[in-house]
Design an enzyme around this catalytic site. Structure first.
Site, PDB file in Angstrom:
ATOM      1  N   GLY A  13       0.792  -1.221   0.000  1.00  0.00           N
ATOM      2  CA  GLY A  13       0.000   0.000   0.000  1.00  0.00           C
ATOM      3  C   GLY A  13       0.827   1.275   0.000  1.00  0.00           C
ATOM      4  N   LYS A  88      -6.915  -8.394  -7.641  1.00  0.00           N
ATOM      5  CA  LYS A  88      -8.124  -9.139  -8.006  1.00  0.00           C
ATOM      6  C   LYS A  88      -8.974  -8.330  -8.974  1.00  0.00           C
ATOM      7  CE  LYS A  88      -7.416 -12.697  -5.378  1.00  0.00           C
ATOM      8  NZ  LYS A  88      -7.229 -14.051  -5.952  1.00  0.00           N
ATOM      9  N   HIS A 106      -1.398   1.695 -12.983  1.00  0.00           N
ATOM     10  CA  HIS A 106      -0.647   0.565 -13.545  1.00  0.00           C
ATOM     11  C   HIS A 106       0.781   1.039 -13.827  1.00  0.00           C
ATOM     12  CE1 HIS A 106      -0.114  -3.244 -15.627  1.00  0.00           C
ATOM     13  NE2 HIS A 106       0.534  -2.574 -16.551  1.00  0.00           N
TER      14      HIS A 106
HETATM   15  C1  GRF Z   1       2.362  -0.502  -7.988  1.00  0.00           C
HETATM   16  O1  GRF Z   1       3.386  -0.513  -8.935  1.00  0.00           O
HETATM   17  C2  GRF Z   1       1.041  -0.331  -8.695  1.00  0.00           C
HETATM   18  O2  GRF Z   1       1.182   0.233  -9.955  1.00  0.00           O
HETATM   19  C3  GRF Z   1       0.530  -1.701  -8.818  1.00  0.00           C
HETATM   20  O3  GRF Z   1       0.953  -2.349  -7.643  1.00  0.00           O
HETATM   21  C4  GRF Z   1       2.235  -1.840  -7.292  1.00  0.00           C
HETATM   22  C5  GRF Z   1       2.419  -1.822  -5.796  1.00  0.00           C
HETATM   23  O4  GRF Z   1       1.592  -0.870  -5.233  1.00  0.00           O
HETATM   24  N1  GRF Z   1      -0.869  -1.704  -9.125  1.00  0.00           N
HETATM   25  P1  GRF Z   1       1.567  -0.486  -3.692  1.00  0.00           P
HETATM   26  O5  GRF Z   1       2.984  -0.230  -3.230  1.00  0.00           O
HETATM   27  O6  GRF Z   1       0.982  -1.662  -2.913  1.00  0.00           O
HETATM   28  O7  GRF Z   1       0.721   0.724  -3.612  1.00  0.00           O
END
Ligand code: GRF
Length: 234
Positions: A13, A88, A106
């Site tokens: 997160g 998911k 993304h």
């Molecule tokens: C990020 O690179 C995001 O683009 C993808 O998941 C990765 C990790 O995100 N959807 P986070 O550190 O858990 O926010």
């Protein structure tokens, strides 16, 4: 009145943290508040980040159960659903119920390097394997198919000659942390139209192009060019 934001996350997160930080920095000018964090993983750090702030944190035992997820969102009176490292599919009950109000980030320039199975390190490995010279971050609307919703904003990031997947991931993630909270806030505040032919910000005429949005959103005093130079990676 600020919009009520729900965040769905599967992991650490860091984008959720960036959102917390950005909304806190905006103070009374913020367009929304995070009122719920939900995860398909009981041990997700994202849930801890919510609990430590007194925000509702829910484990989703059946993430494909659309009616249950929609009911949870309704219970919290959610206006905007934000995916932050959520792995998911979002059920149709949610994408339809919160039409044009479900966002994702993304770590590549969609529609390239997206789709089912394209997440995390795999994305950056594919970018390197293809010899792409530019990658980036994309914020898009979410529909029932992975990474296919309408693109709202993009921020290009250079691929350096000696890049590893880890180095590239870190460079892109920094851009995600700058771009995503600003797009979320703009949508929450109703400043970003998601229905025009090219997504545009109401208070930035001519900023319809996603790259221009990044320029508009750059921290004051730093041009987009400065943000794209290799020194930005250090
Ligand atoms: C990020 O690179 C995001 O683009 C993808 O998941 C990765 C990790 O995100 N959807 P986070 O550190 O858990 O926010």
């Amino acid at each position: 009145m600020t919009a009520r934001i729900a965040v769905l996350a599967s992991g650490g997160g860091s984008n959720l943290q960036a959102l917390f930080d950005h909304l806190a920095a905006l103070g009374d000018a913020r367009g929304g508040d995070v009122v719920l964090v939900a995860s398909n993983r009981r041990e997700a750090t994202a849930l801890d980040r919510a609990r430590s702030r007194g925000i509702a944190a829910e484990y989703l035992a059946e993430p494909a159960d659309g009616p249950s997820l929609a009911a949870l969102l309704q219970t919290q009176d959610v206006d905007l659903v934000v995916l932050a490292g959520y792995l998911k599919l979002v059920p149709a009950e949610v994408t339809a119920g919160w039409s044009d109000h479900v966002l994702n980030v993304h770590p590549a320039l969609l529609p390239a390097f997206g789709g089912s199975g394209m997440y995390g390190r795999r994305v950056h490995e594919a970018v390197l394997a293809h010899g792409a010279r530019v990658t980036g971050a994309t914020v898009h609307l979410v529909n029932e198919r992975y990474d296919e919703g309408r693109i709202l904003a993009q921020w290009p990031v250079p691929v350096m000659p000696d890049d590893t997947a880890a180095a590239l991931a870190a460079r892109v993630l920094r851009v995600e942390h700058l771009l995503y909270p600003r797009v979320i806030d703009a949508v929450a505040a109703g400043r970003l139209s998601v229905t025009r032919p090219a997504a545009a910000i109401d208070d930035a005429p001519g900023a319809g192009a996603c790259f221009d949005f990044a320029r508009h959103a750059a921290p004051s005093g730093r041009s987009i060019d400065a943000l794209l130079t290799p020194s930005f990676t250090s």
